[in-house]
Motif scaffolding. Structure first.
Motif, mmCIF file in Angstrom:
data_model
loop_
_atom_site.group_PDB
_atom_site.id
_atom_site.type_symbol
_atom_site.label_atom_id
_atom_site.label_comp_id
_atom_site.label_asym_id
_atom_site.label_seq_id
_atom_site.Cartn_x
_atom_site.Cartn_y
_atom_site.Cartn_z
ATOM 1 N N SER A 42 12.616 35.019 58.692
ATOM 2 C CA SER A 42 13.235 33.910 59.431
ATOM 3 C C SER A 42 14.699 33.720 59.035
ATOM 4 N N ALA A 57 18.412 37.513 54.813
ATOM 5 C CA ALA A 57 18.132 37.198 53.403
ATOM 6 C C ALA A 57 16.737 37.693 53.054
ATOM 7 N N ASP A 63 9.411 44.698 49.432
ATOM 8 C CA ASP A 63 9.405 46.166 49.519
ATOM 9 C C ASP A 63 10.418 46.633 50.556
ATOM 10 N N LEU A 64 10.551 45.839 51.625
ATOM 11 C CA LEU A 64 11.511 46.218 52.664
ATOM 12 C C LEU A 64 12.925 46.270 52.087
ATOM 13 N N LYS A 93 1.856 41.855 52.277
ATOM 14 C CA LYS A 93 2.315 43.066 51.605
ATOM 15 C C LYS A 93 1.495 44.261 52.071
ATOM 16 N N LYS A 97 1.138 48.081 57.321
ATOM 17 C CA LYS A 97 1.367 47.016 58.300
ATOM 18 C C LYS A 97 1.493 47.549 59.725
ATOM 19 N N HIS A 132 16.906 35.624 46.266
ATOM 20 C CA HIS A 132 17.003 36.492 47.438
ATOM 21 C C HIS A 132 18.283 37.328 47.358
HETATM 22 C C1 LIG Z 1 7.607 32.725 59.234
HETATM 23 C C2 LIG Z 1 7.927 33.541 58.018
HETATM 24 C C3 LIG Z 1 9.253 33.790 57.697
HETATM 25 C C4 LIG Z 1 9.589 34.544 56.571
HETATM 26 N N1 LIG Z 1 10.919 34.766 56.302
HETATM 27 C C5 LIG Z 1 11.247 35.524 55.240
HETATM 28 C C6 LIG Z 1 12.620 35.784 54.972
HETATM 29 O O1 LIG Z 1 13.525 35.318 55.673
HETATM 30 N N2 LIG Z 1 12.918 36.592 53.908
HETATM 31 C C7 LIG Z 1 11.946 37.124 53.107
HETATM 32 O O2 LIG Z 1 12.273 37.848 52.153
HETATM 33 N N3 LIG Z 1 10.624 36.871 53.327
HETATM 34 C C8 LIG Z 1 10.257 36.098 54.387
HETATM 35 N N4 LIG Z 1 8.938 35.852 54.636
HETATM 36 C C9 LIG Z 1 7.929 36.389 53.716
HETATM 37 C C10 LIG Z 1 7.693 37.901 53.894
HETATM 38 O O3 LIG Z 1 7.368 38.200 55.236
HETATM 39 C C11 LIG Z 1 6.543 38.351 52.952
HETATM 40 O O4 LIG Z 1 6.893 38.040 51.624
HETATM 41 C C12 LIG Z 1 6.198 39.825 53.065
HETATM 42 O O5 LIG Z 1 4.941 40.031 52.441
HETATM 43 C C13 LIG Z 1 7.195 40.755 52.396
HETATM 44 O O6 LIG Z 1 6.757 42.070 52.654
HETATM 45 P P1 LIG Z 1 7.447 43.352 51.998
HETATM 46 O O7 LIG Z 1 7.274 43.274 50.505
HETATM 47 O O8 LIG Z 1 6.698 44.503 52.629
HETATM 48 O O9 LIG Z 1 8.899 43.340 52.376
HETATM 49 C C14 LIG Z 1 8.569 35.084 55.744
HETATM 50 C C15 LIG Z 1 7.237 34.833 56.072
HETATM 51 C C16 LIG Z 1 6.922 34.071 57.184
HETATM 52 C C17 LIG Z 1 5.468 33.816 57.522
#
Ligand SMILES: Cc1cc2nc3c(=O)[nH]c(=O)nc-3n(C[C@H](O)[C@H](O)[C@H](O)COP(=O)(O)O)c2cc1C
Length: 171
Positions: A42, A57, A63-64, A93, A97, A132
């Motif tokens: 978001s 941010a 992981d991304l 995670k 996905k 972040h």
């Molecule tokens: C509505 C919503 C908005 C989110 N916005 C962010 C964001 O702006 N930045 C972020 O790092 N994680 C955000 N998250 C959390 C990540 O989607 C979540 O931590 C995810 O598991 C990270 O996956 P990854 O480790 O594969 O990158 C958000 C989650 C939701 C439900």
């Protein structure tokens, strides 16, 4: 009224205040070693028009984020109101996905059909943002499609409703 000046009440009050801010819902994607990865985000903002730039941010534990820093490329899929399930799926995670999810590779970056906007970007140096990291990105390609946006407010998904159709802001 809640007035908070010290921790941890400040943290809780801050979280509550931020929950009042209605945000966009995107899935930021990248591709590494031929495998797509994506995360629900978001904290995505338009930054500059000339040159076109955005900021994203990402949590330092994301992981991304690690993949984006290695590949130097990302894409922003701005979700439509009927993509809530996709937003929930990509907010967890895991390397799986994309399993069972329709997507195409657009110049080597994962694109999700049904998104109302697509921005293909090159990542510029990242900036420290507390727990972040702020990734600045130059926009190289944009595609928009008609549709209603998915929004996030008070930990609920929703969409936007215009108060007036006849008075657009020229900004
Ligand atoms: C509505 C919503 C908005 C989110 N916005 C962010 C964001 O702006 N930045 C972020 O790092 N994680 C955000 N998250 C959390 C990540 O989607 C979540 O931590 C995810 O598991 C990270 O996956 P990854 O480790 O594969 O990158 C958000 C989650 C939701 C439900």
């Amino acid at each position: 009224m809640v007035v908070a000046t010290s921790d941890p009440p400040l943290y809780d009050a801050f979280r509550e205040a931020m929950a009042e801010v209605c945000g966009p819902v995107t899935i930021v994607t990248t591709m590494e070693d031929g495998r797509p990865h994506g995360t629900t985000v978001s904290a995505f903002t338009s930054l500059s028009l000339d040159p076109p730039m955005v900021s994203v941010a990402l949590d330092r534990r994301s992981d991304l984020l690690a993949m984006v820093q290695r590949t130097g490329r990302l894409a922003v899929n701005v979700l439509s109101a009927d993509q809530e399930l996709l937003a929930r799926r990509f907010a967890r995670k895991g390397a799986d996905k994309f399993d069972g999810v329709a997507w195409t590779a657009d110049d080597g970056l994962p694109r999700l059909p049904g998104a109302i906007a697509w921005l293909r970007c090159t990542v510029l140096p990242v900036i420290d943002g507390g727990d972040h990291v702020i990734a600045l990105a130059r926009v190289d390609q944009v595609i928009t499609l008609p549709g209603q946006p998915l929004t996030y407010h008070r930990r609920r998904f929703g969409t936007h409703v215009a108060l007036r159709d006849d008075l657009a802001v020229d900004a």
